[in-house]
Design a protein around this motif. Structure first.
Motif, mmCIF file in Angstrom:
data_model
loop_
_atom_site.group_PDB
_atom_site.id
_atom_site.type_symbol
_atom_site.label_atom_id
_atom_site.label_comp_id
_atom_site.label_asym_id
_atom_site.label_seq_id
_atom_site.Cartn_x
_atom_site.Cartn_y
_atom_site.Cartn_z
ATOM 1 N N UNK A 619 7.706 1.757 -10.485
ATOM 2 C CA UNK A 619 7.962 0.319 -10.446
ATOM 3 C C UNK A 619 6.635 -0.412 -10.627
ATOM 4 N N UNK A 620 6.327 -0.811 -11.868
ATOM 5 C CA UNK A 620 5.027 -1.440 -12.157
ATOM 6 C C UNK A 620 4.802 -2.767 -11.434
ATOM 7 N N UNK A 621 5.860 -3.347 -10.863
ATOM 8 C CA UNK A 621 5.701 -4.610 -10.151
ATOM 9 C C UNK A 621 5.450 -4.410 -8.657
ATOM 10 N N UNK A 622 5.387 -3.161 -8.208
ATOM 11 C CA UNK A 622 5.170 -2.867 -6.794
ATOM 12 C C UNK A 622 3.883 -2.063 -6.615
ATOM 13 N N UNK A 623 3.306 -2.193 -5.440
ATOM 14 C CA UNK A 623 2.149 -1.379 -5.079
ATOM 15 C C UNK A 623 2.452 -0.644 -3.779
ATOM 16 N N UNK A 624 1.602 0.320 -3.445
ATOM 17 C CA UNK A 624 1.795 1.089 -2.215
ATOM 18 C C UNK A 624 1.207 0.382 -1.002
ATOM 19 N N UNK A 625 0.473 -0.702 -1.219
ATOM 20 C CA UNK A 625 -0.221 -1.379 -0.127
ATOM 21 C C UNK A 625 0.754 -1.931 0.904
ATOM 22 N N UNK A 626 0.380 -1.830 2.175
ATOM 23 C CA UNK A 626 1.185 -2.443 3.232
ATOM 24 C C UNK A 626 0.503 -3.699 3.769
ATOM 25 N N UNK A 627 -0.702 -3.985 3.275
ATOM 26 C CA UNK A 627 -1.438 -5.194 3.642
ATOM 27 C C UNK A 627 -1.790 -5.953 2.363
ATOM 28 N N UNK A 628 -2.139 -7.224 2.476
ATOM 29 C CA UNK A 628 -2.557 -7.973 1.276
ATOM 30 C C UNK A 628 -3.838 -7.380 0.694
ATOM 31 N N UNK A 629 -3.854 -7.168 -0.610
ATOM 32 C CA UNK A 629 -5.035 -6.575 -1.260
ATOM 33 C C UNK A 629 -5.884 -7.629 -1.968
ATOM 34 N N UNK A 630 -5.295 -8.766 -2.292
ATOM 35 C CA UNK A 630 -5.988 -9.823 -3.031
ATOM 36 C C UNK A 630 -6.680 -9.252 -4.260
ATOM 37 N N UNK A 631 -5.862 -8.546 -5.045
ATOM 38 C CA UNK A 631 -6.328 -7.963 -6.298
ATOM 39 C C UNK A 631 -6.742 -9.065 -7.262
ATOM 40 N N UNK A 632 -7.827 -8.830 -7.997
ATOM 41 C CA UNK A 632 -8.284 -9.820 -8.970
ATOM 42 C C UNK A 632 -7.306 -9.886 -10.140
ATOM 43 N N UNK A 633 -6.835 -11.087 -10.504
ATOM 44 C CA UNK A 633 -5.791 -11.192 -11.528
ATOM 45 C C UNK A 633 -6.308 -11.155 -12.959
#
Length: 779
Positions: A619-633
């Motif tokens: 699922x390319x729209x999901x990540x494994x993170x359980x906390x906010x990662x604030x990935x750079x867009x």
């Protein structure tokens, strides 16, 4: 490396010899060796190369195929430079890069960007660390230098060999692999005994010669060429032979006595270490000044596990917070934001020290930015105003809300909301429901005691989310709802984290449709860029606002280089995005660490990918993170948006073909553009709701004007509200192996008060108070 090659000291071997080996790897060195990650435009896009996770996965597959077990070691707390020579702006190269782009010379621009930017930056390393953990690799963040940790592993036979720079030989590692070429099934390595024999040096002399030649922590001995070269000859570029020849004449400490002043010696003096013949227990008297004070074992443990990155512990150890990364485009807005984020740093440090010795809470920490020539932590500024402005202490958490998250309660709430995922929307909706119904979650908040939760991963995720919302003041100090929190709870899930970032940017007043100001009047923006100056016309203002907001929406990208347009304004804007995201990640880390420091056994609740920002394979729209990662867009969507706004035709198919041709790295550019339109609409809804209670009427007016520009262009191309991507190009294709497709979203606009910079939208009063918030207008 070049000198070792010239001396025929680099040996070659077959990868088959490494089969079954455990290899300790200097992670940053390894990342720099991966050619597919060296996208010259990465910094201009926001700091992360496209397709990065796919490239990493290909490398991991090569290790697996040869049955080589990598043990990745990331750098921890390291001594900062005593000088500015290694923090070069490369301003001329940067200006030349933008000039080449303005003239359509993309290849020349890429060359200039390549030598003036660093693709392996702190944000990049952070995301790769957690991606590797999620992939099940053995990964640690060393407490201090990665080389020292790798030496320890090698000495105790935890690894069979080590991969890293030749400088690892200084750590008494007998052989170092410097490169593995899986494609050609070969690897290169250097041998310490062979080096010593070739140069006829003892081990101590070899260490001294390297120190004399200079390292990342000390300058090259300034008289080296004078000593080595014959009179009357031209001074050549540095050659390591000069250091070898010089050290044979006298030991390092003898040469150090030749400096005319102690200050000069201090600049060149190597960081003290245990040299050969020195008892292992003898620690240099200034060791703590260089490496910082010793921290509690519990904090080192959280560092090794990746719960906290090195920045917060380093500040506590060294009394120094160094923002040493220069922005790609230096603006007044960037410098102001770095200064204003000190409050978030104080909060993060305050959370981290809650369960440490009280002395850490009283520590003075000097904040230094890359453009400042401030003294180090051992010499506080003498100007009282500067001291107050740039010296911080951890912010004491006087009274936090008493969050109580029980497993039974969170399961019931998940069933009520129809979800299994804990995120910002889930927590805001749960809090709002409990607030209205006066349920136990809300009623317990003001009771005396510490936050508590059941031994369950979802409960841990929930309490960290709640703490983060509390410290961002999206939940009121008395446990009530706020205007901003109430608006955010209704945001669709795929836009939750991005909208929260948008709210933060509104607070700081940094999302406007106005051009940025140069940081220094003496150094204007490159002339070839033809960057607009305030005041600008309505169309230009709307275009800037739309492209900036849309640039906060990630795009689906292939495992390839960008190789398309980049934009000067968006590069400047994403310098702001990066530093804000970094501060929010640190606040998240501190919230998590504050919880775990009370009971380290609960670290076992963390899954491998607890902060992993890479997409799931299924699922390319999901990540494994359980906390906010604030990935750079990245700025990709904003660049595509500019193409859309400047398009002259009315044929949608022709426009789509143009996007595919112009942006070959994008998987579905038009589909992603339509998704960005949806985000704009959602953000516009939020701004309309907060405009009156938080005094953001000007922000709402600017968004209304920009929406008219957007609507006119959509009508020109026949794009109707609600048009879905499959209507244009069929169903979305399967994503390539590592194509980066982070959850869509981020962003938000920003003018919110009178004057050039707009006002700051305050965190907001409790819901229903009708106040104007706490934002200070920056007219």
């Amino acid at each position: 490396l070049s000198h070792l090659a010239d001396q025929q000291l680099i040996h070659a071997g077959e990868v088959e010899c490494l089969r079954g080996f455990r290899i300790g790897i200097d992670a940053v060195y390894w990342l720099r060796s991966i050619q597919s990650l060296k996208d010259p435009f990465a910094d201009a896009l926001g700091g992360i190369p496209p397709g990065v996770f796919g490239c990493i996965d290909e490398e991991l597959e090569a290790f697996r195929r040869w049955r080589v077990t990598p043990v990745f070691v990331f750098q921890g707390i390291v001594p900062g430079p005593h000088h500015s020579m290694f923090i070069s702006r490369m301003d001329q190269q940067m200006d030349a890069a933008w000039a080449h782009l303005a003239e359509g010379q993309k290849a020349e621009a890429q060359k200039c960007f390549a030598v003036s930017t660093s693709r392996i930056n702190g944000d990049f390393v952070y995301f790769i660390f957690h991606h590797l953990k999620h992939r099940g690799c053995e990964v640690i963040q060393a407490p201090y230098l990665a080389g020292a940790q790798l030496s320890h592993f090698a000495e105790h036979s935890f690894v069979h060999s080590v991969l890293g720079p030749p400088g690892l030989l200084l750590y008494n590692i007998p052989r170092v692999i410097i490169h593995i070429d899986f494609q050609h099934e070969t690897f290169d390595w250097v041998d310490l005994e062979a080096v010593l024999s070739k140069w006829q040096l003892t081990k101590d002399q070899f260490v001294d010669a390297c120190m004399l030649a200079g390292t990342e922590s000390c300058l090259t001995y300034p008289y080296l060429d004078i000593v080595h070269n014959q009179p009357g000859t031209k001074q050549p570029r540095f050659n390591f032979d000069a250091a070898v020849s010089t050290i044979k004449q006298a030991p390092l400490m003898s040469w150090m006595q030749t400096f005319p002043t102690p200050a000069m010696m201090q600049d060149v003096r190597p960081l003290n270490a245990t040299f050969g013949g020195t008892p292992a227990y003898q620690v240099p008297h200034d060791f703590s000044r260089i490496m910082g004070e010793q921290l509690p074992s519990s904090l080192y443990y959280l560092m090794v596990r990746g719960v906290v990155s090195h920045k917060l512990p380093q500040a506590l150890a060294k009394g120094e917070w160094m923002d040493k990364t220069h922005p790609l485009v230096d603006t007044k807005e960037y410098r102001d934001l770095v200064m204003e984020l000190q409050e978030y740093r104080q909060r993060s440090l305050g959370l981290l020290v809650r369960h440490l010795h009280p002395s850490f809470g009283q520590k003075d920490i000097v904040c230094k930015a890359a453009w400042e020539a401030l003294p180090s932590s051992r010499q506080l500024p003498t100007d009282r105003a500067l001291v107050k402005k740039r010296v911080i202490r951890p912010k004491k958490v006087k009274r936090a809300l008493r969050w109580r998250v029980e497993e039974e309660a969170i399961r019931a709430e998940m069933e009520r909301q129809g979800t299994r995922k804990v995120d910002f929307g889930f927590c805001l909706e749960w809090h709002a429901h409990e607030f209205v119904s006066e349920g136990p979650l809300y009623k317990d908040l003001m009771k005396f005691g510490e936050p508590s939760f059941s031994n369950d991963t979802s409960c841990l995720a929930a309490i960290v989310h709640f703490m983060l919302l509390e410290h961002l003041e999206l939940i009121a100090g008395d446990g009530g709802m706020t205007v901003l929190g109430n608006v955010l709870k209704d945001v669709p899930r795929q836009f939750q984290e991005p909208c929260l970032v948008a709210v933060e940017m509104m607070k700081f007043g940094i999302l406007t449709g106005e051009p940025f100001d140069t940081a220094q009047a003496s150094r204007p923006f490159p002339e070839h860029v033809r960057y607009p100056r305030a005041p600008v016309d309505s169309w230009t203002k709307s275009t800037l606002l739309l492209s900036r907001v849309m640039s906060l929406i990630p795009m689906r990208l292939k495992n390839d280089m960008w190789n398309a347009d980049v934009d000067f304004d968006l590069a400047a804007f994403h310098s702001l995005v990066r530093v804000l995201h970094r501060a929010l990640r640190q606040l998240t880390e501190a919230s998590l660490a504050s919880v775990l420091l009370k009971d380290l056994d609960r670290v076992s609740l963390l899954p491998h990918g607890f902060m992993c920002a890479s997409p799931l394979a299924n699922d390319p729209l999901e990540t494994a993170a359980i906390f906010p990662t604030f990935m750079l867009p990245r700025a990709c969507m904003g660049i595509v948006m500019l193409r859309f706004l400047r398009w002259q035709g009315n044929d949608l198919k022709a426009f789509e073909r143009s996007l595919v041709q112009s942006f070959p790295c994008c998987v579905r550019p038009l589909a992603d553009l339509l998704n960005a339109f949806s985000f704009w609409q959602e953000l516009h809804r939020c701004v309309d709701q907060i405009a009156e209670p938080l005094g953001a009427e000007e922000l709402a007016q600017d968004m209304n004007a920009a929406s008219e520009v957007l609507r006119a262009k959509q009508q020109q191309l026949g794009i109707t509200p609600g048009m879905m991507p499959p209507e244009i190009g069929g169903p979305p294709p399967n994503m390539p192996g590592g194509g980066l497709n982070v959850p869509p979203g981020a962003g938000g606009p920003g003018p919110g008060g009178p004057g050039r910079g707009g006002g700051c939208v305050g965190a907001g009063p409790n819901l229903g108070d009708g106040g104007k918030g706490r934002g200070n207008g920056r007219g």
